[in-house]
Design a protein around this motif. Structure first.
Motif, PDB file in Angstrom:
ATOM      1  N   LYS A 610      40.324  34.649  23.031  1.00  0.00           N
ATOM      2  CA  LYS A 610      40.965  33.571  23.790  1.00  0.00           C
ATOM      3  C   LYS A 610      40.551  32.209  23.244  1.00  0.00           C
ATOM      4  O   LYS A 610      41.386  31.291  23.126  1.00  0.00           O
ATOM      5  CB  LYS A 610      40.577  33.719  25.254  1.00  0.00           C
ATOM      6  CG  LYS A 610      41.312  32.755  26.173  1.00  0.00           C
ATOM      7  CD  LYS A 610      40.947  33.023  27.623  1.00  0.00           C
ATOM      8  CE  LYS A 610      41.713  32.070  28.539  1.00  0.00           C
ATOM      9  NZ  LYS A 610      41.383  32.310  29.974  1.00  0.00           N
ATOM     10  N   HIS A 611      39.269  32.080  22.915  1.00  0.00           N
ATOM     11  CA  HIS A 611      38.777  30.823  22.359  1.00  0.00           C
ATOM     12  C   HIS A 611      39.420  30.529  21.006  1.00  0.00           C
ATOM     13  O   HIS A 611      39.816  29.384  20.717  1.00  0.00           O
ATOM     14  CB  HIS A 611      37.263  30.893  22.233  1.00  0.00           C
ATOM     15  CG  HIS A 611      36.665  29.651  21.633  1.00  0.00           C
ATOM     16  ND1 HIS A 611      36.668  28.412  22.294  1.00  0.00           N
ATOM     17  CD2 HIS A 611      36.043  29.434  20.433  1.00  0.00           C
ATOM     18  CE1 HIS A 611      36.086  27.504  21.542  1.00  0.00           C
ATOM     19  NE2 HIS A 611      35.691  28.107  20.395  1.00  0.00           N
ATOM     20  N   GLN A 612      39.543  31.576  20.173  1.00  0.00           N
ATOM     21  CA  GLN A 612      40.159  31.396  18.864  1.00  0.00           C
ATOM     22  C   GLN A 612      41.629  31.022  19.005  1.00  0.00           C
ATOM     23  O   GLN A 612      42.166  30.201  18.228  1.00  0.00           O
ATOM     24  CB  GLN A 612      40.021  32.707  18.051  1.00  0.00           C
ATOM     25  CG  GLN A 612      40.524  32.605  16.630  1.00  0.00           C
ATOM     26  CD  GLN A 612      39.669  31.648  15.794  1.00  0.00           C
ATOM     27  OE1 GLN A 612      38.460  31.553  16.000  1.00  0.00           O
ATOM     28  NE2 GLN A 612      40.301  30.945  14.878  1.00  0.00           N
ATOM     29  N   LYS A 613      42.278  31.557  20.013  1.00  0.00           N
ATOM     30  CA  LYS A 613      43.681  31.253  20.244  1.00  0.00           C
ATOM     31  C   LYS A 613      43.855  29.793  20.649  1.00  0.00           C
ATOM     32  O   LYS A 613      44.791  29.106  20.223  1.00  0.00           O
ATOM     33  CB  LYS A 613      44.232  32.178  21.325  1.00  0.00           C
ATOM     34  CG  LYS A 613      45.721  32.047  21.546  1.00  0.00           C
ATOM     35  CD  LYS A 613      46.203  33.073  22.562  1.00  0.00           C
ATOM     36  CE  LYS A 613      47.704  32.950  22.763  1.00  0.00           C
ATOM     37  NZ  LYS A 613      48.218  33.930  23.757  1.00  0.00           N
ATOM     38  N   ASN A 614      42.923  29.271  21.485  1.00  0.00           N
ATOM     39  CA  ASN A 614      42.983  27.864  21.904  1.00  0.00           C
ATOM     40  C   ASN A 614      42.742  26.928  20.724  1.00  0.00           C
ATOM     41  O   ASN A 614      43.351  25.853  20.625  1.00  0.00           O
ATOM     42  CB  ASN A 614      41.959  27.609  23.004  1.00  0.00           C
ATOM     43  CG  ASN A 614      42.309  28.342  24.284  1.00  0.00           C
ATOM     44  OD1 ASN A 614      43.485  28.618  24.532  1.00  0.00           O
ATOM     45  ND2 ASN A 614      41.308  28.667  25.092  1.00  0.00           N
ATOM     46  N   LEU A 615      41.836  27.316  19.828  1.00  0.00           N
ATOM     47  CA  LEU A 615      41.577  26.495  18.644  1.00  0.00           C
ATOM     48  C   LEU A 615      42.794  26.424  17.748  1.00  0.00           C
ATOM     49  O   LEU A 615      43.097  25.383  17.145  1.00  0.00           O
ATOM     50  CB  LEU A 615      40.384  27.047  17.878  1.00  0.00           C
ATOM     51  CG  LEU A 615      39.017  26.923  18.570  1.00  0.00           C
ATOM     52  CD1 LEU A 615      37.938  27.571  17.708  1.00  0.00           C
ATOM     53  CD2 LEU A 615      38.669  25.443  18.800  1.00  0.00           C
ATOM     54  N   ASN A 616      43.493  27.518  17.613  1.00  0.00           N
ATOM     55  CA  ASN A 616      44.688  27.537  16.767  1.00  0.00           C
ATOM     56  C   ASN A 616      45.784  26.637  17.323  1.00  0.00           C
ATOM     57  O   ASN A 616      46.588  26.071  16.575  1.00  0.00           O
ATOM     58  CB  ASN A 616      45.214  28.966  16.638  1.00  0.00           C
ATOM     59  CG  ASN A 616      44.246  29.857  15.862  1.00  0.00           C
ATOM     60  OD1 ASN A 616      43.440  29.350  15.080  1.00  0.00           O
ATOM     61  ND2 ASN A 616      44.327  31.168  16.072  1.00  0.00           N
ATOM     62  N   LYS A 617      45.797  26.501  18.652  1.00  0.00           N
ATOM     63  CA  LYS A 617      46.794  25.613  19.247  1.00  0.00           C
ATOM     64  C   LYS A 617      46.486  24.168  18.926  1.00  0.00           C
ATOM     65  O   LYS A 617      47.355  23.317  18.821  1.00  0.00           O
ATOM     66  CB  LYS A 617      46.822  25.820  20.762  1.00  0.00           C
ATOM     67  CG  LYS A 617      47.433  27.149  21.178  1.00  0.00           C
ATOM     68  CD  LYS A 617      47.457  27.268  22.693  1.00  0.00           C
ATOM     69  CE  LYS A 617      48.074  28.593  23.125  1.00  0.00           C
ATOM     70  NZ  LYS A 617      48.110  28.740  24.600  1.00  0.00           N
TER      71      LYS A 617
END
Length: 617
Positions: A610-617
């Motif tokens: 989830k954290h990696q997904k937020n960073l990609n955004k």
């Protein structure tokens, strides 16, 4: 003696993949006894009480004392070659012996007061053109019943006999008393009581021109399926003829079954220790059949009520789906051809079978490396096990009664584990553990040898050693292997002047009471006549060796739940549950801890994604 510097991998001829580079020294068990054998001793047997040895040889048979190796009695006849012998105790110091000679003639002897008496010849050759040849001959413990597979003019069938044990005991005692009486003349002509042919079981054949009941339908399906299996096998013209002949005259395997009470507590009224049924299967068949030894009483309608338990499962060996069908059949009583009382169908062809000591369980080695264990009391499979990675057909399966299973392997405490030693035709040997509520497992004790000389000819569990098996190879090597650690315990070696006889079919017997191995050894010479005359009996006493003492174990007796009523079974189960509460709580805590660790790891992974997904955004 053989040098004591060879390592395990070299002696076995099939080293383990994870073998250590340094040689592992394995001790050798020394011989503890030697005796001269009669000429061409073809077979050895030992009584269950360990007192006597039975020897089948040229010109007859003899009985030896198992402790002093002295001949107690003999029965001789010229131009006779016995190739099989079995010995069982009828009463205190009175034994029944069954033999088969090289012409396929079976005889029954009585051993009493240091004398051997010929009680009966089973298949007397009255007409040479219709000569019946005994392929196998089996005496049940106690001598009340016997069974033999018979061949005549290409047709094979099974015969079951009942022997007049009580009458024979009285007659043997009478002969012994007359022999001691000086007033009685010698050479009395004794007419022994005759035996009874109880049933003659032939291979099932599809009926013609009559309606089928459910049992006959199952047998017909089995016969048709077996025929298709033979037709699908590619073969040359000569092989096709052999296949056709084999299909027309299949071989037979049978097991005597003791009384087994049902869930209602009802049991067949029979003396304790006497079998009540016989289990039979034919080569190429998928069905195991059970025949009653005693005729069941008819009901008012003139028919006999029987239960037929059938379990079917899918052809897939990875996902076994069991469906339980219980059918009540009404089978007309037949005087000529007996009808099976029970039928257990299997998805694969039966290759080998075994029954437990109390005959409560029946194990079947099936095609495609499947093992099925049936429960006679419930009529349901205990477990169906797939031996992983094994493509070779099973050649033998045996129950192991003295191998303890760790408590953590039991999912449901109170269930008794089932252990079996399975041998494959390619030489691989496995120890299979299964049971209700247990994780099935298989341990490879012996890998497939690369050299044909290292193929095992004998692989049997030693009844008085815990988790230890005896293995003999074509090369003449003999050793004991431990199942849990999969390590070789020791090697058994003969003097350098002798070799095991024969290498492909060793002549040996185990004495469980004296914890000893008796084996025939021949002198290594090119002169065949001299080799036959120089055969010796070599003895290994396991209990006298410090190497073996840590492995000696007293076989456990079957628990009461095997032959008890439903109430007794529940009481034993509840008692075992109460005794194992600490172990179960400990196992529950371990399982809960593992689940918590797994859940925590999954949560961390989810947060990371989830954290990696937020960073990609």
């Amino acid at each position: 003696m053989l040098p004591k510097t060879k390592d395990t991998a070299e002696m076995l001829g099939a080293g383990k993949e994870d073998a250590r580079p340094e040689p592992v020294l394995v001790p050798f068990l020394e011989l503890t006894g030697v005796a001269q054998l009669p000429e061409n001793t073809n077979c050895l047997t030992c009584t269950a009480d360990g007192r006597f040895l039975g020897l089948a040889h040229t010109q007859g048979l003899s009985v030896w004392c198992a402790s002093s190796f002295t001949r107690v009695a003999e029965w001789l006849q010229s131009q006779l070659e016995l190739i099989f012998i079995q010995m069982t105790r009828m009463a205190e110091m009175t034994y029944l012996l069954g033999t088969v000679d090289d012409m396929g003639v079976a005889r029954v002897f009585g051993f009493h007061s240091d004398d051997i008496h010929l009680l009966s010849i089973i298949n007397i050759m009255e007409d040479v053109t219709v000569r019946s040849i005994f392929l196998t001959f089996d005496l049940h413990e106690g001598g009340h019943y016997g069974a033999a597979s018979v061949s005549c003019n290409g047709v094979v069938w099974l015969e079951v006999y009942q022997f007049p044990v009580e009458q024979w005991l009285r007659e043997l005692e009478m002969v012994s008393s007359q022999k001691k009486d000086e007033n009685v003349t010698e050479g009395l002509d004794i007419k022994w009581s005759p035996f009874t042919l109880m049933m003659k079981i032939s291979p099932p054949t599809p009926p013609t021109g009559k309606p089928l009941d459910f049992l006959t339908h199952c047998l017909t399906v089995d016969i048709i399926r077996s025929s298709r299996l033979h037709k699908e096998q590619p073969s040359s013209s000569s092989d096709a003829a052999t296949t056709k002949k084999t299909h027309e005259s299949p071989s037979c395997t049978q097991h005597f079954l003791l009384p087994c009470r049902g869930p209602t507590g009802d049991s067949t009224e029979n003396p304790a220790g006497l079998p009540v049924a016989v289990a039979v299967w034919w080569s190429g068949s998928t069905s195991l059949l059970q025949y009653l030894l005693q005729k069941t009483p008819k009901n008012k309608s003139g028919r006999t009520s029987n239960y037929l338990c059938i379990f079917k499962y899918s052809e897939s060996v990875r996902l076994v789906v069991i469906k339980h069908f219980l059918f009540r059949l009404f089978i007309f009583e037949a005087d000529v051809t007996p009808m099976p009382e029970m039928l257990w169908p299997n998805a694969k062809e039966i290759l080998c079978s075994a029954v437990s000591r109390c005959t409560y369980l029946i194990a079947l080695g099936l095609k495609d490396a499947m093992v099925c264990i049936w429960n006679r009391q419930s009529g349901a499979p205990v477990s169906i096990v797939l031996v992983p990675g094994e493509t070779s057909a099973f050649s033998r399966i045996q129950f192991v009664d003295n191998w303890s299973v760790p408590a953590q392997d039991c999912v449901t405490v109170g269930t008794e584990p089932v252990r079996m030693l399975t041998s494959c035709k390619n030489g691989a040997i496995y120890m299979v553990t299964a049971g209700l509520g247990m994780r099935s497992s298989s341990i490879q004790l012996f890998q497939r040898p690369k050299d044909s000389r290292d193929l095992p000819t004998v692989a049997i569990p030693v009844p008085f050693l815990q988790a230890v098996s005896l293995i003999m190879q074509r090369s003449g090597n003999m050793f004991l292997t431990e199942a849990i650690s999969r390590e070789t315990v020791c090697y058994l070696t003969l003097p350098t002047s002798h070799q095991t006889a024969s290498l492909y079919n060793p002549v040996y017997t185990l004495n469980a009471e004296q914890r000893a191995l008796f084996i025939r050894g021949d002198q290594e010479t090119s002169n065949l006549l001299e080799r036959r005359n120089q055969s010796q009996l070599f003895v290994f006493y396991f209990s006298q060796s410090d190497i073996i003492k840590p492995h000696i174990d007293c076989p456990r007796q079957p628990t009461a739940r095997h032959h008890g009523t439903l109430e007794e079974i529940c009481n034993v189960y509840l008692e075992q549950r109460a005794q194992s509460v600490d172990d179960r709580n400990k196992a529950l805590e371990q399982t809960w801890g593992k689940m918590q660790k797994t859940a925590s790891a999954l949560q961390r992974t989810h947060r990371s994604h989830k954290h990696q997904k937020n960073l990609n955004k």
